[in-house]
Write an enzyme that holds these catalytic residues in place. Structure first.
Site, PDB file in Angstrom:
ATOM      1  N   GLU A  68      22.859 -35.175 -11.587  1.00  0.00           N
ATOM      2  CA  GLU A  68      23.254 -36.576 -11.449  1.00  0.00           C
ATOM      3  C   GLU A  68      22.157 -37.448 -12.046  1.00  0.00           C
ATOM      4  OE1 GLU A  68      22.921 -38.112  -7.356  1.00  0.00           O
ATOM      5  OE2 GLU A  68      22.208 -36.105  -6.791  1.00  0.00           O
ATOM      6  N   ASP A  92      23.175 -31.299   3.744  1.00  0.00           N
ATOM      7  CA  ASP A  92      22.175 -30.975   2.729  1.00  0.00           C
ATOM      8  C   ASP A  92      20.916 -31.770   3.040  1.00  0.00           C
ATOM      9  OD1 ASP A  92      22.445 -33.499   0.569  1.00  0.00           O
ATOM     10  OD2 ASP A  92      24.370 -32.911   1.455  1.00  0.00           O
TER      11      ASP A  92
END
Length: 294
Positions: A100, A9
């Site tokens: 998050e 990613d």
């Protein structure tokens, strides 16, 4: 196609060329597209183009700042989807929600409100025609999100971050896999192969083509020979005292029956390589070679 694929990613911190990751073994790339309702990754377009040049599969992700607000979640999702469409991210791929702590995203709220907001975000992406998934650390998901509700709605769709150790890791050690239900991908390091990029391993097929294959023509089975309803056990070898031994359905020999008798047939099957007729219970099968059909 194998379920186990390496994926990286990338965001603005990584280069625009995906060449190094491809040569290290990555087959999939998850590109950060957006954050909040105003940030767009300036490298996203070049990263996606490079991934396609190197024949890598491309997904997109969005960094959440909505916390537990369902209304803000919807607004962020709409922004994310708009950018994904402009970048031509295939609807055969995934749009991931990165939920998050950080950049103002408050996660210390009720599990109910957090989950409600996350589902609101994922619904917008799903309704736009994309596959959807949720990313976060294993601890965060266990403590602050009702993942059972997420999985019930969207299936195996969790992307879990959990590292066995900090520093370089080239291959995942499944002895330390963060066992959870619904895990589609595991982020096992933040320094894959020493390339200072997150390393991920897929646990389900993420890149299957959703196009329906033409239906295969199935040959019609040949009609089964009709089983006679009555059979006759004639006198064998000219000896009226000769008896025939029966078998059970597993092929074990059982009791004897007299010849010169007739029996009703209930079923037919091959036992010990012989065609047999069932003339009673499952322990009463007679080889067809000893009977006459009537």
């Amino acid at each position: 196609m194998a379920n186990r694929d390496f994926a990286v990613d990338v965001a603005a911190y990584q280069p625009t060329s995906m060449s190094t990751y491809k040569h290290a073994g990555a087959r999939q790339v998850i590109v950060k597209l957006t954050e909040g309702t105003g940030y767009f990754n300036p490298k996203a377009s070049a990263q996606i183009k490079s991934a396609h040049t190197h024949h890598m599969y491309v997904h997109g992700y969005h960094f959440a700042t909505f916390g537990n607000s369902a209304s803000r979640a919807k607004a962020e999702a709409k922004f994310f989807v708009t950018c994904a469409k402009k970048l031509n991210v295939s609807k055969k791929r995934y749009l991931w929600l990165d939920w998050e702590a950080g950049d103002g995203n408050v996660i210390i709220n009720s599990t109910y409100s957090n989950t409600k907001a996350i589902l609101a975000f994922m619904k917008v992406c799903h309704d736009a025609g994309y596959k959807v998934g949720l990313y976060s650390g294993a601890y965060v998901l266990r403590q602050y999100v009702d993942t059972a509700k997420i999985i019930k709605k969207h299936g195996t769709c969790l992307w879990i971050a959990s590292y066995t150790t900090m520093g370089r890791i080239d291959n995942p050690d499944f002895n330390y896999f963060p066992s959870m239900e619904g895990v589609a991908m595991w982020q096992f390091t933040d320094n894959w192969c020493g390339l200072n990029v997150d390393g991920n391993i897929t646990l389900k097929e993420l890149i299957a083509d959703t196009a329906k294959s033409p239906a295969k023509k199935v040959a019609k089975p040949k009609p089964k020979a009709k089983t006679p309803s009555i059979c006759y056990v004639p006198i064998l070898y000219g000896n009226p005292n000769y008896k025939v031994r029966l078998l059970d359905s597993a092929g074990h020999y059982q009791k004897y029956i007299n010849t010169n008798t007739s029996w009703k047939i209930w079923d037919e099957k091959t036992i010990r390589g012989m065609k047999c007729y069932k003339i009673g219970t499952d322990t009463q099968w007679i080889p067809a070679k000893y009977v006459k059909e009537v």
